[in-house]
Write an enzyme that holds these catalytic residues in place. Structure first.
Site, PDB file in Angstrom:
ATOM      1  CG  ASP A  58      24.876  58.748  62.353  1.00  0.00           C
ATOM      2  OD1 ASP A  58      24.107  58.949  61.400  1.00  0.00           O
ATOM      3  OD2 ASP A  58      24.615  57.967  63.275  1.00  0.00           O
ATOM      4  CE1 TYR A  95      19.033  53.279  65.544  1.00  0.00           C
ATOM      5  CE2 TYR A  95      18.679  55.247  66.877  1.00  0.00           C
ATOM      6  CZ  TYR A  95      18.420  54.504  65.744  1.00  0.00           C
ATOM      7  OH  TYR A  95      17.536  54.984  64.798  1.00  0.00           O
ATOM      8  NE  ARG A 135      28.446  56.008  52.684  1.00  0.00           N
ATOM      9  CZ  ARG A 135      29.133  54.896  52.893  1.00  0.00           C
ATOM     10  NH1 ARG A 135      30.331  54.765  52.386  1.00  0.00           N
ATOM     11  NH2 ARG A 135      28.620  53.917  53.608  1.00  0.00           N
ATOM     12  NE  ARG A 142      21.192  57.146  52.568  1.00  0.00           N
ATOM     13  CZ  ARG A 142      20.628  56.216  53.305  1.00  0.00           C
ATOM     14  NH1 ARG A 142      20.981  54.982  53.199  1.00  0.00           N
ATOM     15  NH2 ARG A 142      19.656  56.536  54.137  1.00  0.00           N
ATOM     16  NE  ARG A 177      20.131  61.598  58.029  1.00  0.00           N
ATOM     17  CZ  ARG A 177      19.853  60.361  58.429  1.00  0.00           C
ATOM     18  NH1 ARG A 177      18.992  60.172  59.400  1.00  0.00           N
ATOM     19  NH2 ARG A 177      20.437  59.334  57.896  1.00  0.00           N
TER      20      ARG A 177
HETATM   21  O1  CP3 Z   1      21.140  66.179  58.605  1.00  0.00           O
HETATM   22  C1  CP3 Z   1      22.199  66.035  57.965  1.00  0.00           C
HETATM   23  O2  CP3 Z   1      22.253  66.118  56.738  1.00  0.00           O
HETATM   24  C2  CP3 Z   1      23.498  65.872  58.740  1.00  0.00           C
HETATM   25  C3  CP3 Z   1      23.979  64.546  58.927  1.00  0.00           C
HETATM   26  C4  CP3 Z   1      23.177  63.494  59.711  1.00  0.00           C
HETATM   27  C5  CP3 Z   1      23.274  62.103  59.416  1.00  0.00           C
HETATM   28  N1  CP3 Z   1      22.607  61.429  60.385  1.00  0.00           N
HETATM   29  C6  CP3 Z   1      24.023  61.532  58.287  1.00  0.00           C
HETATM   30  C7  CP3 Z   1      23.766  60.136  57.861  1.00  0.00           C
HETATM   31  C8  CP3 Z   1      22.356  63.623  60.835  1.00  0.00           C
HETATM   32  C9  CP3 Z   1      21.866  64.879  61.552  1.00  0.00           C
HETATM   33  C10 CP3 Z   1      22.002  62.300  61.258  1.00  0.00           C
HETATM   34  C11 CP3 Z   1      21.179  62.014  62.451  1.00  0.00           C
HETATM   35  C12 CP3 Z   1      20.771  60.635  62.740  1.00  0.00           C
HETATM   36  N2  CP3 Z   1      21.481  59.480  62.537  1.00  0.00           N
HETATM   37  C13 CP3 Z   1      19.567  60.293  63.379  1.00  0.00           C
HETATM   38  C14 CP3 Z   1      18.520  61.274  63.882  1.00  0.00           C
HETATM   39  C15 CP3 Z   1      17.633  61.755  62.807  1.00  0.00           C
HETATM   40  C16 CP3 Z   1      16.654  60.717  62.292  1.00  0.00           C
HETATM   41  O3  CP3 Z   1      16.735  60.463  61.073  1.00  0.00           O
HETATM   42  O4  CP3 Z   1      15.844  60.224  63.050  1.00  0.00           O
HETATM   43  C17 CP3 Z   1      19.538  58.884  63.503  1.00  0.00           C
HETATM   44  C18 CP3 Z   1      18.422  58.057  64.122  1.00  0.00           C
HETATM   45  C19 CP3 Z   1      20.765  58.397  62.977  1.00  0.00           C
HETATM   46  C20 CP3 Z   1      21.253  56.982  62.962  1.00  0.00           C
HETATM   47  C21 CP3 Z   1      21.443  56.506  61.593  1.00  0.00           C
HETATM   48  N3  CP3 Z   1      22.452  56.935  60.756  1.00  0.00           N
HETATM   49  C22 CP3 Z   1      20.691  55.539  60.885  1.00  0.00           C
HETATM   50  C23 CP3 Z   1      19.477  54.819  61.453  1.00  0.00           C
HETATM   51  C24 CP3 Z   1      21.271  55.395  59.636  1.00  0.00           C
HETATM   52  C25 CP3 Z   1      20.925  54.389  58.558  1.00  0.00           C
HETATM   53  C26 CP3 Z   1      19.651  54.666  57.887  1.00  0.00           C
HETATM   54  C27 CP3 Z   1      19.609  56.042  57.237  1.00  0.00           C
HETATM   55  O5  CP3 Z   1      18.712  56.812  57.593  1.00  0.00           O
HETATM   56  O6  CP3 Z   1      20.452  56.348  56.401  1.00  0.00           O
HETATM   57  C28 CP3 Z   1      22.338  56.324  59.539  1.00  0.00           C
HETATM   58  C29 CP3 Z   1      23.248  56.532  58.396  1.00  0.00           C
HETATM   59  C30 CP3 Z   1      23.437  57.909  57.891  1.00  0.00           C
HETATM   60  N4  CP3 Z   1      23.527  59.046  58.662  1.00  0.00           N
HETATM   61  C31 CP3 Z   1      23.615  58.279  56.527  1.00  0.00           C
HETATM   62  C32 CP3 Z   1      23.822  59.663  56.507  1.00  0.00           C
HETATM   63  C33 CP3 Z   1      24.097  60.499  55.310  1.00  0.00           C
HETATM   64  C34 CP3 Z   1      23.653  57.308  55.358  1.00  0.00           C
HETATM   65  C35 CP3 Z   1      24.977  56.639  55.357  1.00  0.00           C
HETATM   66  C36 CP3 Z   1      25.480  56.296  53.971  1.00  0.00           C
HETATM   67  O7  CP3 Z   1      25.851  57.221  53.223  1.00  0.00           O
HETATM   68  O8  CP3 Z   1      25.520  55.121  53.681  1.00  0.00           O
END
Ligand code: CP3
Length: 350
Positions: free
Chosen positions: A85, A160, A48, A39, A35
């Site tokens: 994602d 999910y 964004r 953000r 990640r």
């Molecule tokens: O690693 C990186 O920087 C690459 C991008 C990436 C995102 N999500 C971008 C994202 C990766 C590899 C993920 C994986 C992901 N997504 C997982 C597995 C890793 C983990 O954290 O356990 C999971 C469970 C998700 C599902 C997901 N996506 C959730 C639960 C959420 C909301 C809560 C949160 O953590 O932000 C997201 C949204 C998300 N995925 C954002 C980003 C940058 C935020 C979205 C925004 O900008 O509003």
């Protein structure tokens, strides 16, 4: 250049990250953070605001490539991870997915297994924008920095899809016992879709792949074997059967001591460790796989001397074997950027 020059190209012209994944022990481990794009960066938050919603952002190659590259400009990371994602696959299989501002993911009703099975081939087509993002990033990234593609692992994605949101996963875990055939069928569809999706990412230029199994915790050993280790092994085999030799990192977060059975059975080249993994378990795993992890994201956010000490300790305890420096989970959004830069400097000297 003579052909013999390419044939005899020394292994050390390979990106450091890929050398570590090839089980080499290096003078210093490569570093990247799960990640890392997102953000915690003001330029991401700025970008964004241009997207209608998060899912459209992920499907916009220009914006997604920019988000992938943002942390690479700021920090001396050895690898980039494509901005996307894990919930894009359910969307591509016909389940509605959206993000509720300030809350997280929401998914509509679970489609029938049959209807999703019918859409597996089309799902990869619907995700072609991610391939385009990968092409753009690979073209822009320096050759010594690797590009990682990824997907959610089937069980985590299934949680999910079943629950419709982030949760304690009681319904999904109950299904593992009460309706095992239904869960296995859902996982089989996800294995198939994931193999195709990852193969597409490799074709586009991904040099390594990571499977995010964020919810490997709280599963009894036999269930863990059935819904975590075996589907991962099926994905690895599916890719190898297509002739794809790209190294794969599995990250079974929360697996505890079962991570050893995972490493022995999944067929992955790298194993991501979470914050609880002991020094000893990591060292045992290093005999057969490259390990990745496991700095606590809360400590990264907190900073201070305790952070420096823990970085040194991780380098000390695991740096003598095949190791990729990373977190034990993703960067927390309000992490000070100086802390990320400080750790990257401590690991790389840059
Ligand atoms: O690693 C990186 O920087 C690459 C991008 C990436 C995102 N999500 C971008 C994202 C990766 C590899 C993920 C994986 C992901 N997504 C997982 C597995 C890793 C983990 O954290 O356990 C999971 C469970 C998700 C599902 C997901 N996506 C959730 C639960 C959420 C909301 C809560 C949160 O953590 O932000 C997201 C949204 C998300 N995925 C954002 C980003 C940058 C935020 C979205 C925004 O900008 O509003």
């Amino acid at each position: 250049m003579a052909l013999s020059d390419t044939l005899d190209a020394p292994a050390d012209t390979q990106p450091r990250f890929l050398r570590a994944l090839a089980h080499e022990t290096l003078d210093r481990p490569p570093i990247w953070f799960m990640r890392q794009a997102g953000r915690s960066l003001p330029e991401y938050r700025q970008l964004r605001t241009r997207a209608q919603d998060f899912i459209s952002f992920c499907h916009d190659p220009e914006m997604a490539a920019e988000a992938t590259l943002q942390p690479m400009r700021r920090f001396p990371f050895d690898a980039a991870i494509v901005f996307a994602d894990i919930l894009l696959i359910p969307g591509a299989l016909g389940q509605r997915v959206w993000f509720e501002a300030g809350e997280g993911p929401r998914l509509g009703e679970l489609p029938s297994i049959e209807s999703m099975a019918d859409q597996v081939e089309a799902s990869t087509e619907r995700l072609s924008a991610i391939g385009e993002t990968i092409k753009r990033v690979r073209a822009a990234l320096e050759p010594e920095r690797a590009l990682i593609g990824f997907a959610g692992a089937p069980w985590t994605v299934a949680t999910y899809m079943i629950e419709g949101r982030g949760s304690d996963r009681v319904r999904a875990r109950t299904m593992a016992f009460a309706e095992p055939e239904k869960l296995d069928a859902l996982i089989a569809v996800l294995v198939d879709a994931t193999v195709r999706y990852l193969a597409m990412q490799v074709k586009a230029g991904a040099q390594a792949l990571q499977l995010f199994e964020s919810w490997a915790e709280l599963l009894p050993e036999d269930v863990f074997e059935r819904i975590v280790t075996r589907p991962h092994a099926a994905i690895v085999k599916g890719l190898r059967d297509l002739g794809i030799e790209t190294p794969i990192i599995g990250f079974p977060r929360g697996a505890g001591s079962l991570v050893e059975e995972y490493a022995a059975g999944a067929g992955v080249q790298g194993v991501g460790l979470d914050v609880q993994a002991s020094a000893a378990i990591g060292r045992r795993l290093q005999k057969s796989v490259t390990i990745q992890g496991a700095l606590d994201p809360l400590l990264l956010r907190a900073g201070g001397e305790a952070l420096d000490r823990r970085v040194d300790q991780l380098l000390e305890q695991w740096g003598g074997g095949p190791y990729i420096f990373n977190l034990g989970h993703g960067v927390i959004p309000d992490t000070p950027i100086e802390h990320i830069a400080r750790v990257a400097h401590r690991v790389t000297g840059r």
